[in-house]
Design a protein around this motif. Sequence first.
Motif, PDB file in Angstrom:
ATOM      1  N   ARG A   2       0.853  -1.202   0.000  1.00 36.69           N
ATOM      2  CA  ARG A   2       0.000   0.000   0.000  1.00 36.69           C
ATOM      3  C   ARG A   2       0.888   1.250   0.000  1.00 36.69           C
ATOM      4  N   VAL A   3       0.596   2.172  -0.903  1.00 33.46           N
ATOM      5  CA  VAL A   3       1.378   3.413  -0.965  1.00 33.46           C
ATOM      6  C   VAL A   3       0.417   4.603  -0.881  1.00 33.46           C
ATOM      7  N   ALA A   4       0.568   5.434   0.147  1.00 33.18           N
ATOM      8  CA  ALA A   4      -0.273   6.634   0.284  1.00 33.18           C
ATOM      9  C   ALA A   4       0.414   7.801  -0.421  1.00 33.18           C
ATOM     10  N   ILE A   5      -0.334   8.449  -1.324  1.00 30.65           N
ATOM     11  CA  ILE A   5       0.225   9.574  -2.101  1.00 30.65           C
ATOM     12  C   ILE A   5      -0.610  10.813  -1.798  1.00 30.65           C
ATOM     13  N   ALA A   6       0.016  11.885  -1.344  1.00 36.95           N
ATOM     14  CA  ALA A   6      -0.715  13.135  -1.114  1.00 36.95           C
ATOM     15  C   ALA A   6      -0.545  14.034  -2.331  1.00 36.95           C
ATOM     16  N   GLY A   7      -1.669  14.445  -2.942  1.00 36.64           N
ATOM     17  CA  GLY A   7      -1.636  15.360  -4.094  1.00 36.64           C
ATOM     18  C   GLY A   7      -2.011  14.655  -5.381  1.00 36.64           C
ATOM     19  N   ALA A   8      -3.162  15.056  -5.961  1.00 32.09           N
ATOM     20  CA  ALA A   8      -3.601  14.442  -7.230  1.00 32.09           C
ATOM     21  C   ALA A   8      -3.467  15.416  -8.392  1.00 32.09           C
ATOM     22  N   GLY A   9      -2.283  16.050  -8.503  1.00 35.78           N
ATOM     23  CA  GLY A   9      -1.899  16.725  -9.739  1.00 35.78           C
ATOM     24  C   GLY A   9      -1.369  15.644 -10.684  1.00 35.78           C
ATOM     25  N   LEU A  10      -0.777  16.069 -11.793  1.00 35.01           N
ATOM     26  CA  LEU A  10      -0.305  15.066 -12.762  1.00 35.01           C
ATOM     27  C   LEU A  10       0.784  14.181 -12.174  1.00 35.01           C
ATOM     28  N   ALA A  11       1.619  14.717 -11.267  1.00 32.02           N
ATOM     29  CA  ALA A  11       2.691  13.899 -10.681  1.00 32.02           C
ATOM     30  C   ALA A  11       2.105  12.795  -9.805  1.00 32.02           C
ATOM     31  N   GLY A  12       1.152  13.143  -8.936  1.00 32.19           N
ATOM     32  CA  GLY A  12       0.542  12.148  -8.058  1.00 32.19           C
ATOM     33  C   GLY A  12      -0.242  11.121  -8.850  1.00 32.19           C
ATOM     34  N   LEU A  13      -0.970  11.596  -9.859  1.00 31.92           N
ATOM     35  CA  LEU A  13      -1.765  10.677 -10.689  1.00 31.92           C
ATOM     36  C   LEU A  13      -0.854   9.711 -11.443  1.00 31.92           C
ATOM     37  N   SER A  14       0.222  10.247 -12.017  1.00 35.50           N
ATOM     38  CA  SER A  14       1.151   9.406 -12.772  1.00 35.50           C
ATOM     39  C   SER A  14       1.816   8.391 -11.834  1.00 35.50           C
ATOM     40  N   CYS A  15       2.192   8.832 -10.632  1.00 33.02           N
ATOM     41  CA  CYS A  15       2.815   7.921  -9.660  1.00 33.02           C
ATOM     42  C   CYS A  15       1.848   6.773  -9.346  1.00 33.02           C
ATOM     43  N   ALA A  16       0.574   7.125  -9.114  1.00 34.55           N
ATOM     44  CA  ALA A  16      -0.425   6.095  -8.787  1.00 34.55           C
ATOM     45  C   ALA A  16      -0.569   5.106  -9.941  1.00 34.55           C
ATOM     46  N   LYS A  17      -0.597   5.624 -11.161  1.00 36.40           N
ATOM     47  CA  LYS A  17      -0.777   4.768 -12.341  1.00 36.40           C
ATOM     48  C   LYS A  17       0.385   3.772 -12.472  1.00 36.40           C
ATOM     49  N   TYR A  18       1.607   4.280 -12.321  1.00 35.64           N
ATOM     50  CA  TYR A  18       2.761   3.392 -12.530  1.00 35.64           C
ATOM     51  C   TYR A  18       2.979   2.464 -11.323  1.00 35.64           C
TER      52      TYR A  18
END
Length: 476
Positions: A2-18
């Motif tokens: 499980r990885v928690a990511i704060a911030g759903a700009g393009l960087a956060g979205l791309s990180c989640a996708k990959y």
Amino acid sequence: MRVAIAGAGLAGLSCAKYLCDAGHTPILLEARDVLGGKVAAWQDAEGDWYETGLHIFFGAYRNMRRLFAELEIEDRLQWKSHSMIFNQKENPGAYSRFDFPNLPAPLNGVAAILGNNDMLSWPEKIAFGLGLVPAMLRGQSYVEECDQYSWTEWLRLHNIPERVNDEVFIAMAKALNFIDPDEISSTVVLTALNRFLQESDGSKMAFLDGNPPQRLCQPIVDYVQARAGEVQLEAPLREILLAEDGRVAGLRIGGIKGQEGRTIAADAYVSALPVDPLKLLLPEPWKNLPYFSKLEGLNGVPVINVHLWFDRKLTTIDHLLFSRSPLLSVYADMSNTCREYEDPNRSMLELVFAPAKEWIGRSDAEIVAATLEELKRLFPQHFTGSDQASLRKAIVVKTPLSVYKTVPGCQALRPDQASPIANFFLAGDYTMQRYLASMEGAVLSGRLCAEAIDTAARAGAIGPGVAGASAALAPV
Ligand SMILES: Cc1cc2nc3c(=O)[nH]c(=O)nc-3n(C[C@H](O)[C@H](O)[C@H](O)COP(=O)(O)OP(=O)(O)OC[C@H]3O[C@@H](n4cnc5c(N)ncnc54)[C@H](O)[C@@H]3O)c2cc1C
């Protein structure tokens, strides 16, 4: 994992996708009620969209194009003719074009520059071409060394006439980072020129076919959710909680609209926040670590995005335009360039107002009035005489701290995606990647961050059962 990511700009979205692609489970936490960060957009009461910024996609954006291809949404990029179009300063209402013929790079770029005789004289073109030789021969290492100079200093060092700045690079610097050539690092301009001169389609431009939250961000969310990932809006990170061993133990998420706050525990944690809010949330023990203390030197630059709806068509040009006006940077008639905003009878101009330092604190009415004044030079036929275009409505979006200001010396301050804290990582356009502060930089940073997390997991440094991970979480 499980990885928690704060911030759903393009960087956060791309990180989640990959992360999903690598078999992990992201939990994406966004403070606002809209996806996209600096590409966020909203609809007004009449259903018209307005955006944080006018956004252009370049052919050189390999990582962004790969993302579009992986999401099977490539048809949403509306590619324009391979040209750069500038307003003429001395001739109101007229344009000067750089047209790139269908030749391999750098021949197409050279032909485009040689073919334009409105803006630069032959001696200026030759002086400038000679100045670029080291960048072309030595590539990125030379470009990085130049981070000690502003663009104006770089031109002087190469005996390139100041007029080249006035004609081309004030417009270019404002388009790249919303600041003037006296301030912008020469690394930024040289990086862009290198991409444009080395890749045949590097400077080709595309517009998204509609509003970015729905047309670009939502497909990433759908992709993540289909693979058991989570995306939570209105979930602001308030505190990074530390375990006794110094690793991150959890993220404290604020309760908004009367809800309770909560703690999210995961095996690894990512900040995909812009650098300015991240600095305010750094835990006390981290502040003296050079990796984090260097962030103090990275600061967001102000910018304003102006939307003007008119009662008639001002232009039929279906492209980005460089205004070369003192107050404005680039602009476009979105009723021509973007399918969703299309209107065959009336223009909607989206204009980037920069540098915005002196204007960010002023009222919307003052900003609109100043923009309309500039339009007299850009569209004299519609703003003089008896039958003038009338403004139907205007919306101003101010971003006091946007992308980091790329002044000389910033390259050494930009952090890698892996931090000295084993289970804490960074994504964001300001983190180190070769595309600087851009959508491409944000998407690449997200992928690099996901790769760094996956590498650490494979090495056994993070993951379930490792200290500081959710399975071993101390009560917080
Ligand atoms: C006017 C303008 C024009 C631009 N034009 C272009 C262009 O033409 N081409 C181009 O390539 N780039 C352009 N850019 C730059 C581009 O938009 C950015 O580089 C990119 O979108 C940054 O993405 P990011 O994910 O790194 O950061 P952001 O988009 O800033 O995302 C960060 C996210 O973190 C969220 N957040 C903040 N604090 C918290 C918190 N406490 N908890 C949870 N979430 C939080 C924010 O709400 C945001 O959603 C432009 C930018 C602007 C402002």
